[in-house]
Design an enzyme around this catalytic site. Structure first.
Site: not given
Length: 292
Positions: A88-89, A140
């Site tokens: 994630d991220h 994102e």
């Protein structure tokens, strides 16, 4: 989870998310930090007969090392239900380089701190290299406020995802899953919560622009009511990230029992309590229980 199809349909995360989309339920992306978290998600998923995703932040790659990612992937892939391992991220290009050498099923490439051109360039570079490793990519689009587990606090006003630009971004980058910004934030919400700050009309338009080919991912779920998660699912969210919400009971157990019981008991009971937090969402909210 073998497949006779070509990439990305051969990918474990792709299969899990698209099966959820077609089945009308959501799959949890559970951020974990230690062995207990890995085992808790697997235990809950097997007990519920639910698919799941185990998620790490880049912090884990550095603190525990790629060996821990390999351990998690081996345990997850041996489970009796479909479980994938996700990063994630991934904010830094160097972390993306490192992630591509680990057995992740998917990577969330976060170029939201870059301008639009640099964001596209960064995401596409990872997508192109991930293809040969059968890794799918989430990105994102826009910028979400808040600070959580290594994510920067953002002083600027959030940049909302433009529904008209979302399809173009996916086309340019080749990304497989999209995490939009529509008033959701990382970490605690401002007064009024998600009920006040979410722009549901924007989310609906993004969902319509993406269609079935690019499932949406919900970031910013702490704290978030079950009803708001259900609203997000109705608006196209297929993968729902979870972090602190499912760990509250686990943290309370550790606080109450550390130093009072044997470490083996603390770990085994901690996994059980942790798994109950995961299981509740699978059964009551995501409706992913019994789907495999």
């Amino acid at each position: 989870m073998g497949s006779t199809f070509e990439y990305p349909a051969t990918n474990r995360t792709w299969q899990i998310i698209h099966n959820a989309r077609k089945g009308g339920y959501a799959v949890g992306g559970f951020c974990v930090y230690n062995t207990e978290g890995v085992l808790a998600v697997i235990k809950a998923a097997e007990r519920c007969r639910s698919p799941a995703m185990i998620q790490f932040f880049p912090w884990t790659m550095h603190f525990q090392g790629p060996e821990f990612i390999r351990f998690a992937a081996e345990r997850a892939h041996r489970a009796s239900v479909p479980i994938s391992v996700h990063l994630d991220h991934c904010l830094k290009p160097a972390d993306a380089d490192m992630a591509l050498q680990c057995p992740f099923d998917s990577i969330m490439v976060d170029g939201s701190m870059f301008d639009e051109e640099k964001n596209v360039e960064y995401v596409k570079s990872v997508v192109d290299r991930a293809r040969d490793k059968n890794i799918t990519v989430e990105a994102e689009l826009g910028r979400m406020e808040g600070g959580e587990d290594g994510l920067p606090n953002i002083d600027l006003e959030s940049v909302w995802t433009d529904p008209d630009g979302a399809a173009n971004f996916v086309k340019k980058t080749g990304v497989h899953f999209l995490a939009p910004s529509f008033g959701n934030v990382h970490g605690p919400y401002p007064p009024g919560g998600a009920e006040k700050h979410w722009q549901l009309d924007r989310l609906e338009k993004i969902h319509q622009a993406m269609g079935a080919d690019t499932p949406l991912v919900l970031h910013g779920t702490h704290p978030l009511s079950d009803d708001m998660v259900r609203v997000a699912m109705e608006k196209g969210m297929v993968k729902v990230n979870q972090n602190r919400n499912v760990r509250n009971g686990y943290h309370k157990y550790l606080e109450d029992n550390a130093g009072k019981v044997e470490l083996t008991t603390l770990q085994s009971e901690g996994v059980e309590i942790y798994s109950q937090g995961v299981e509740r969402l699978m059964v009551d909210v995501f409706k992913s229980a019994g789907k495999v």
